[in-house]
Every structure is written in C-alpha cells, then in structure tokens.
Design a protein around this motif. Structure first.
Motif, PDB file in Angstrom:
ATOM      1  N   ARG A 173       0.618  -1.407   0.050  1.00 45.42           N
ATOM      2  CA  ARG A 173      -0.200  -0.194   0.052  1.00 45.42           C
ATOM      3  C   ARG A 173       0.683   1.551   0.391  1.00 45.42           C
ATOM      4  O   ARG A 173       1.586   1.541   0.703  1.00 45.42           O
ATOM      5  CB  ARG A 173      -0.994  -0.101   1.377  1.00 45.42           C
TER       6      ARG A 173
ATOM      7  N   MET B  67      -8.880   1.209   2.716  1.00 40.21           N
ATOM      8  CA  MET B  67      -8.191   1.290   1.243  1.00 40.21           C
ATOM      9  C   MET B  67      -7.428  -0.459   1.274  1.00 40.21           C
ATOM     10  O   MET B  67      -6.884  -0.364   0.573  1.00 40.21           O
ATOM     11  CB  MET B  67      -6.951   2.116   2.883  1.00 40.21           C
ATOM     12  N   LEU B  68      -7.217  -0.399   2.693  1.00 44.95           N
ATOM     13  CA  LEU B  68      -6.700  -2.515   2.513  1.00 44.95           C
ATOM     14  C   LEU B  68      -8.019  -2.862   1.538  1.00 44.95           C
ATOM     15  O   LEU B  68      -7.361  -4.175  -0.154  1.00 44.95           O
ATOM     16  CB  LEU B  68      -6.584  -2.669   3.452  1.00 44.95           C
TER      17      LEU B  68
ATOM     18  N   ARG C 122      -6.659  -2.056  -2.386  1.00 42.33           N
ATOM     19  CA  ARG C 122      -5.811  -2.468  -2.631  1.00 42.33           C
ATOM     20  C   ARG C 122      -6.611  -4.178  -2.776  1.00 42.33           C
ATOM     21  O   ARG C 122      -5.613  -4.784  -4.117  1.00 42.33           O
ATOM     22  CB  ARG C 122      -4.855  -2.667  -1.777  1.00 42.33           C
TER      23      ARG C 122
ATOM     24  N   ASP D 163      -5.066   2.219  -5.571  1.00 45.02           N
ATOM     25  CA  ASP D 163      -4.938   2.304  -4.746  1.00 45.02           C
ATOM     26  C   ASP D 163      -5.252   3.345  -4.339  1.00 45.02           C
ATOM     27  O   ASP D 163      -6.844   4.171  -5.363  1.00 45.02           O
ATOM     28  CB  ASP D 163      -3.273   2.539  -4.874  1.00 45.02           C
TER      29      ASP D 163
END
Length: 211
Positions: free
Chosen positions: A16, A149-150, A153, A158
């Motif tokens: 990340r 956010m993960l 990914r 992103d």
C-alpha cells in the motif's frame, strides 16, 4: 468489472502507498465500488452501530463541487476514479433496533441478549456528551477508512487518505445534514499512474513497551 482479487495479505499491506497520481481513464463501476465499501464495512465498531457514512464523489459535477474544498489535493480530485467522503453519523443510535433485530433474525444473537443489551446501550448513549460520542465515532470511522483502503488494494486499486480540506463546508456542499454527519476524511481511489514512494517506518522497538 475488475474480478481479479489480490488474496496475498503481505502484498496488500506492504504494497500500500499513498497514491496521488491516477490513471484518469480508469473508472470504478458502482457494482465494484459497492463491493469495496461492503468489505470495508465489515470493520468493527463500538457496540456494532456502524456510524460511518460514505459519499462517493465520482461525477464531473461532484468533483467540481469538491475541488475548491480540497485546494491542496487537486491531482487526486481530478485524476482519481472517485473521492470518497467519510462521515461519522452522530445519531447512529437510531439504527440500533434494526441492527440488533436483524442479528436475532439471522441467528447471530439470542433474542434475550438483544433485549438486555439494547436498553442498556440506549441508556448509555443518553448520558454521553457530544465530545464523548464524537471521540467514539472518530475511532470507528478511522477503522472503516483503513479497511476501505486495504479492500481497495485487494481489488487492484490504490488510495490516498486526505485530511486537508474544508471540513466545515463539505456537508453543505453535498446536501448532507451538517449537524448530524461529522466529516472525518476524504479518500481518493483509482488505478495508480505510478508506484508511489515507500516510506520509512519507525522500528517497533522504539514504539513498543513490554510490561
């Protein structure tokens, strides 16, 4: 629709980056964005009230409204597939009967546990100050934001968390009740146009005490 999910946890976490340059030709469908947000919403929250609320800003009109409120983050607003505004619902207690009722209906919780917990939680919320409630909600909103956010990914996208914007104006700009919904952060999301930069992290030995 992007159907190739990354299941390598090390790649998701260690790979990340906070990406500011995106490929403007790559869009995210509502179906796929819904999947990402659904996975993000599996994050834990205080007494499972899930106080996070999302505004997905992906249209030219929406981005035009957002741009003057995020003056130092123009690249992310302009080039990303979307910017997600994360809010904390200061009245999330309104959903407790639905949340706990569904938990009983789906067999996740005995009815007697619901009948004990719901009145106790409502009573607790009646005694909380606005600052106490805000502190609790900000923790929960931070948890869902990191999970978002993960999840992004894992779908091959992103993100970049953004705190520098005019929080006092964003709710009104998007016709959100500014008394009820407290702004937490913006998260740009899209296909990275570069790899970004790795960042130095303090060694755990400096950050941890063992007692």
């Amino acid at each position: 629709m992007n159907t190739t999910l990354i299941n390598d946890f090390q790649e998701i976490v260690a790979g990340r980056r906070s990406i500011r340059n995106y490929d403007p030709t790559v869009k995210i469908s509502r179906e796929e964005m819904t999947e990402i947000l659904s996975k993000a919403s599996l994050a834990p929250s205080s007494v499972n009230l899930q106080p996070w609320r999302f505004v997905v800003i992906d249209s030219p009109e929406g981005k035009a409204k957002l741009a003057p409120l995020a003056k130092f983050n123009q690249r992310q607003v302009d080039k990303s597939a979307a910017v997600i505004a994360v809010f904390a619902d200061m009245n999330s207690i309104e959903y407790i009967d639905e949340i706990y009722g569904q938990a009983v209906e789906k067999g996740y919780m005995p009815a007697e546990v619901r009948d004990q917990q719901v009145p106790a939680i409502k009573g607790l919320f009646e005694t909380m100050t606005t600052d106490q409630l805000k502190d609790m909600n900000l923790i929960d909103a931070g948890l869902v934001s990191m999970q978002l956010m993960l999840a992004a990914r894992a779908y091959g996208y992103d993100t970049n968390p953004i705190g520098g914007y005019e929080k006092d104006k964003i709710a009104d700009a998007f016709d959100i009740d500014s008394e009820r919904y407290y702004p937490v952060m913006l998260i740009s999301i899209g296909k990275a146009a570069d790899e970004g930069y790795p960042s130095f992290r303090m060694p755990i030995e400096k950050l941890t005490e063992w007692r």
